[in-house]
Design a protein around this motif. Structure first.
Motif, short mmCIF file in Angstrom:
data_model
loop_
_atom_site.label_atom_id
_atom_site.label_comp_id
_atom_site.label_asym_id
_atom_site.label_seq_id
_atom_site.Cartn_x
_atom_site.Cartn_y
_atom_site.Cartn_z
N GLY A 25 -26.45 50.47 20.40
CA GLY A 25 -25.21 49.71 20.54
C GLY A 25 -25.40 48.45 21.36
N SER A 26 -24.40 47.59 21.27
CA SER A 26 -24.44 46.36 22.06
C SER A 26 -23.02 45.99 22.46
CB SER A 26 -25.08 45.22 21.27
OG SER A 26 -24.30 44.89 20.15
N LEU A 27 -22.95 45.09 23.42
CA LEU A 27 -21.67 44.60 23.90
C LEU A 27 -21.82 43.10 24.12
CD1 LEU A 27 -18.82 45.54 25.03
CD2 LEU A 27 -19.89 45.40 27.27
N GLN A 28 -20.90 42.32 23.57
CA GLN A 28 -20.89 40.88 23.78
C GLN A 28 -19.66 40.56 24.60
OE1 GLN A 28 -21.42 38.45 20.26
NE2 GLN A 28 -22.22 40.22 19.17
N VAL A 29 -19.86 39.82 25.68
CA VAL A 29 -18.74 39.42 26.51
C VAL A 29 -18.67 37.90 26.59
CG1 VAL A 29 -18.63 41.54 27.87
CG2 VAL A 29 -20.07 39.66 28.65
N LEU A 30 -17.45 37.39 26.56
CA LEU A 30 -17.16 35.97 26.62
C LEU A 30 -16.46 35.69 27.94
CD1 LEU A 30 -16.76 33.16 25.11
CD2 LEU A 30 -14.55 34.11 24.40
#
Length: 135
Positions: A121-126
């Motif tokens: 899994g991955s998580l992208q944060v802005l």
């Protein structure tokens, strides 16, 4: 400290890059001179808990033999619109979760932490005002 695998930062000033940007292929950030730049940075391979730096773009966890925590920078230290990607590259996050933590006083979609609990899994944060948004 993480291991740096690669680095790529490009100008987005010409028409070809602008058309790619309009189609959503490149994350953007505003440079100090107010020009748009592709928001790429280094890929950092981590084997333990890690604190994100402004040089990071992707943080790749290569060892999830135990739960890991990746701590984001204070939102006030990060340019608006900056993106960070945190990724489980070993495929063990369902057993040993990767917790992404905001600094005190900041949040990630209104919460102090977000968890990667799916294998690979991955998580992208802005970066947004007052914290980070999951994208």
């Amino acid at each position: 400290m993480g291991h740096v695998r690669s680095y790529n930062e490009q100008s987005a000033g010409d028409y070809e890059n602008a058309s790619c940007i309009e189609r959503g292929f490149m994350p953007l950030q505003v440079s100090p001179d107010n020009s748009l730049r592709a928001a790429f940075g280094q890929v950092t391979e981590i084997f333990a808990d890690y604190s994100v730096t402004l040089d990071d773009f992707m943080i790749a966890s290569l060892s999830t033999v135990a739960p890991r925590t990746v701590t984001l920078l204070l939102a006030s230290e990060v340019p608006e619109g900056r993106v960070f990607i945190i990724k489980d590259e070993t495929g063990n996050a369902s057993i040993h979760n990767i917790t992404v933590a905001a600094q005190a006083g900041n949040n990630i979609d209104g919460a102090p932490t977000a968890v990667i609990n799916g294998n690979r899994g991955s998580l992208q944060v802005l970066k947004r005002p007052g914290g980070y948004a999951i994208i």
